[in-house]
Design a protein around this motif. Structure first.
Motif, PDB file in Angstrom:
ATOM      1  N   ASN A   5      30.834 -12.810  81.058  1.00 26.14           N
ATOM      2  CA  ASN A   5      30.683 -11.246  81.976  1.00 26.14           C
ATOM      3  C   ASN A   5      31.383 -10.356  80.786  1.00 26.14           C
ATOM      4  O   ASN A   5      30.766  -9.752  81.097  1.00 26.14           O
ATOM      5  N   SER A   6      32.436 -11.175  79.810  1.00 28.92           N
ATOM      6  CA  SER A   6      32.822 -10.033  79.720  1.00 28.92           C
ATOM      7  C   SER A   6      31.449  -9.733  77.826  1.00 28.92           C
ATOM      8  O   SER A   6      31.481  -8.521  78.120  1.00 28.92           O
ATOM      9  N   ALA A   9      29.725  -7.178  80.001  1.00 28.21           N
ATOM     10  CA  ALA A   9      29.679  -5.449  80.020  1.00 28.21           C
ATOM     11  C   ALA A   9      30.182  -5.191  78.650  1.00 28.21           C
ATOM     12  O   ALA A   9      29.979  -3.786  79.076  1.00 28.21           O
ATOM     13  N   SER A 515      30.302   0.810  83.775  1.00 22.92           N
ATOM     14  CA  SER A 515      31.840   1.180  83.770  1.00 22.92           C
ATOM     15  C   SER A 515      32.420   1.338  85.416  1.00 22.92           C
ATOM     16  O   SER A 515      33.349   0.675  84.816  1.00 22.92           O
ATOM     17  N   SER A 518      32.688  -2.464  85.812  1.00 23.26           N
ATOM     18  CA  SER A 518      33.707  -3.360  85.649  1.00 23.26           C
ATOM     19  C   SER A 518      35.290  -2.851  85.319  1.00 23.26           C
ATOM     20  O   SER A 518      36.034  -3.625  85.777  1.00 23.26           O
TER      21      SER A 518
END
Length: 777
Positions: A5-6, A9, A515, A518
């Motif tokens: 996921n990081s 993102a 953004s 996240s």
């Protein structure tokens, strides 16, 4: 999973940033053009600069620790290291001599077609000669027009031309001068030459900073470097600097040798007088007593006594030298010559005295060009004081050692003298005189020999530097066109990227869908592009992309309510702050629902700032929610039919109440919403911004779904944390996010639609196109 996921993102952020850069392509184009034009302008007007190099090798001689008495004070060998030699290279006297030799304080210029001036040092048609200096400042600029072989014209400030003859003397405030012709004179007839004069001290200061001397590591080679527009002048400066430096180095060594010769001559005069006295005494003693030779039996005693006495005299001489050094150190002015260190083999004392002598000589040299109170003397005065302190400590230790040795020798000498006293008095007296005569003769011969050596050394003094490379050009001139254009290209990228990034950072507004996701941890249900018109209802035109997006939202809304079997699906619309477009989204969504045949009612519970009546061109005087709750109107009286569709009804806010929050908590509102659920397929409720007022939370329990509107480049980033808190505390039912007013080219979905021409929008007005294009800046 978290790592994946990081990474996603991070990729989304990069993709969004590049999309934003692509959106501002006109900004990049403008900066590319500007930077390219500046690069062309710079290369056209900037004169090429050449790097001039030269190399010399400096003899970095170090003193030998053990030398004979007078050899230790031989200053003819300039024992200074590379640092001291580099200081001499860049000193004011050396640089001034170069400036005066080459007349660097005079510059000859010729105007170019590009409104700049070219330095014509190498082929100047005239030579400026300053015959005598006046009291005025030398800084001046004047233009001359070479009229003929014998005359020239000087342009006055008022534009008037005055004729003068070559080689004729002129006088003004800065002195008497004339112009002489050179070998390149004829090619300048009829042309204008500008002559620029500067103060010599200013030019000396400039070249002291412009000429760089740097030693090569682990060697005694010094490299000279000078950047100059005229390569011929640069080579002449470097070559002349090396020549002047070498001459100054030789002169410095000769001056040091001359001081040593003077000291030796003074000592010779003193020794000669003492030797004459001893010889006269010896001759008179023998004549008075008729003595011809001494007894053999006293030879041994006399020899021992001589040896002992010689050692005692050597110690006394050394103590005398120490006294002289102490007197020199105790003098306040520090002037005069440092006494020579005779008979010492102490390397530390030798080093300290030589260091003090070198520093004093360097200070004396600087005093020839600078006043004594100049701040430049502070470092050298500090070094002189520190060396004096160290020398005093060494003298104290050396004196104590010499005194102890002297006392010991005197005790031994007393024994020898006792033995000699046993001899006849005449023999003893004669031996004393002869012994003293021998000592004086040896010292005289030694000093005479050293004087001859010093004289030869003075006559054959050479510089400590050897030229390895004459001045030459090293590499191509600067600027290099390729580097300039590359720099322009980089700046053409950096400036717009910095502007886009800087504006985004300074605005501190939500800029991308990534953004939002996240920061809130919530998915974005839909991105709605920015409307290009001021119309509140934008879905009536079937060929617009924004209309297609609201129809997509209608489909997704149906999917979200598919498990809701209750009549009247209730959806609440809210946002963090005013102006994010919640009422815009509600109005257009209600319109597309009604067009699709869904019985829809828009309920305006933003009682403080109602807007639905204006959006749908309704009569604002018709009773609304406030009137119904306080009992001034029935349900039938507050429902207004929209002119857009028979399936779209609107209940406006009505009169603005003094206590809107209390009205929202009333049972009449619950009754109203319950009745509407039984009559309509969809109830869309407009509420005030939830971060400003708690009205949306009051009625949240009566709703099935919450659509939370966030606007691009408008909603502050810190509001996203508030949205995360709402979700975590579950204060709003099934909260979904709408990302509103997204610029079309920055929306991934919009890009796909436009690229594949799924929707052919009607031609936009010129005003709309200009506004859209201006937004790219």
């Amino acid at each position: 999973m978290d790592a994946s996921n990081s990474n996603d993102a991070g990729s989304a952020k990069i993709s969004n940033f590049f999309n934003r850069l692509l959106f501002h392509w006109p900004l990049f184009l403008i900066f590319f053009v500007i930077c390219f034009c500046l690069a062309v302008f710079y290369l056209k007007y900037k004169r090429p600069v050449y790097q001039i190099f030269g190399k010399v090798m400096v003899k970095d001689q170090q003193k030998e620790a053990n030398k004979a008495a007078l050899e230790a004070i031989n200053l003819t060998e300039n024992q200074s290291g590379i640092d001291e030699q580099m200081s001499l290279m860049s000193s004011i006297p050396v640089t001034r001599q170069v400036v005066e030799d080459l007349q660097l304080w005079v510059t000859y210029l010729q105007k170019t077609p590009y409104y700049s001036y070219k330095d014509i040092y190498s082929d100047t048609p005239v030579q400026f000669k300053l015959i005598s200096r006046g009291k005025g400042s030398l800084n001046s600029i004047f233009d001359i027009v070479i009229e003929s072989d014998s005359t020239y014209l000087i342009k006055q400030p008022n534009g008037k031309l005055i004729r003068f003859a070559f080689q004729s003397n002129l006088t003004n405030s800065f002195g008497t001068w004339r112009l002489d012709k050179t070998a390149d004179f004829k090619q300048y007839i009829g042309k204008t030459v500008r002559i620029k004069l500067r103060e010599i001290d200013d030019v000396v200061g400039y070249y002291q900073g412009a000429i760089h001397e740097s030693p090569i590591a682990k060697s005694s080679v010094v490299v000279f470097r000078l950047d100059d527009e005229v390569p011929e002048r640069g080579r002449e400066i470097i070559d002349d600097l090396i020549r002047v430096y070498m001459a100054a180095s030789v002169e410095q060594k000769r001056r040091s040798t001359q001081n040593t010769i003077k000291f030796v001559e003074e000592r010779l005069g003193s020794i000669t007088s003492e030797l004459n006295n001893v010889e006269s005494k010896y001759q008179g003693y023998k004549s008075a007593r008729g003595i011809t030779e001494l007894a053999d039996q006293s030879s041994v005693y006399v020899g021992n006594a001589q040896t002992n006495e010689k050692q005692v005299n050597d110690l006394k001489i050394q103590l005398s030298v120490l006294d002289g050094i102490e007197r020199y150190l105790n003098s306040n002015d520090g002037k005069g010559t440092m006494p020579s260190i005779i008979g010492f083999s102490d390397a530390t004392l030798q080093s300290l005295t030589d260091r003090l002598t070198d520093l004093q000589m360097e200070k004396t040299k600087l005093l020839t060009t600078l006043p004594e109170n100049n701040p430049l003397f502070n470092p050298i005065n500090q070094q002189i004081n520190a060396t004096r302190v160290s020398l005093r400590e060494n003298l104290k230790t050396t004196r104590a050692s010499l005194v102890a040795t002297l006392q010991s020798l005197q005790n031994v000498g007393s024994g020898f003298k006792s033995n000699i006293r046993a001899l006849p008095g005449a023999e003893r007296d004669l031996s004393d005189i002869k012994r003293m005569q021998g000592i004086k003769e040896n010292l005289y011969i030694y000093l005479l020999q050293k004087k001859e050596e010093l004289s030869l050394d003075y006559a054959s003094t050479i510089s400590d530097a050897v030229v390895i490379e004459q001045a030459h050009i090293g590499g191509p001139p600067t600027p290099i066109p390729g580097s300039v254009y590359a720099t322009a290209l980089i700046l053409g990228l950096v400036f717009p990227v910095g502007m886009v990034y800087g504006r985004t950072a300074l605005k501190n507004k939500v800029s991308s869908k990534g953004s939002v996701i996240s920061a809130t941890g919530l998915p974005v249900l839909l991105e709605i592009v920015q409307s290009e018109t001021d119309e509140p209802i934008v879905v009536l035109n079937q060929k617009t992309f924004i209309g297609e997006q609201f129809r997509d939202l209608r489909t997704k809304l149906a999917y979200l309510h598919k498990n809701n079997n209750n009549p009247g699906k209730t959806t609440i619309f809210t946002s963090s702050m005013q102006g994010e477009g919640k009422s815009f989204v509600l109005s257009n969504l209600g319109t597309v629902l009604a067009i699709a045949g869904k019985k829809t009612v828009l309920l305006e519970l933003d009682l403080r700032k109602p807007t639905l009546a204006k959006r749908f061109n309704l009569n604002p005087s018709v009773a609304g929610v406030t009137d119904f709750i306080i009992g001034n109107a029935s349900q039938a009286q507050i429902i207004q039919r929209s002119s857009i569709s028979d399936d779209l009804d609107i209940i406006c806010g009505g009169a603005i109440p003094p206590n809107p929050s209390e009205l929202l908590e009333s049972t009449q509102l619950v009754e109203l919403i319950t009745n509407l659920k039984a009559k309509y397929d969809h109830i869309l409720i407009d509420t005030p911004p939830v971060h400003i007022l708690a009205d949306a939370m009051i009625i949240a329990h009566m709703c099935d779904l919450c659509l939370y509107v966030i606007r691009q480049d408008y909603t502050p980033n810190q509001e996203l944390e508030f949205v995360r808190e709402l979700k975590a505390e579950n204060k709003l039912p099934r909260m979904k996010l709408i990302f509103n007013a997204v610029k079309g080219e920055q929306s991934a979905n919009s890009y796909i639609y436009q690229k594949n021409s799924y929707i052919k929008e009607p031609a936009k007005s010129v005003k709309s196109r200009m506004r859209k294009f201006a937004s790219r800046f």
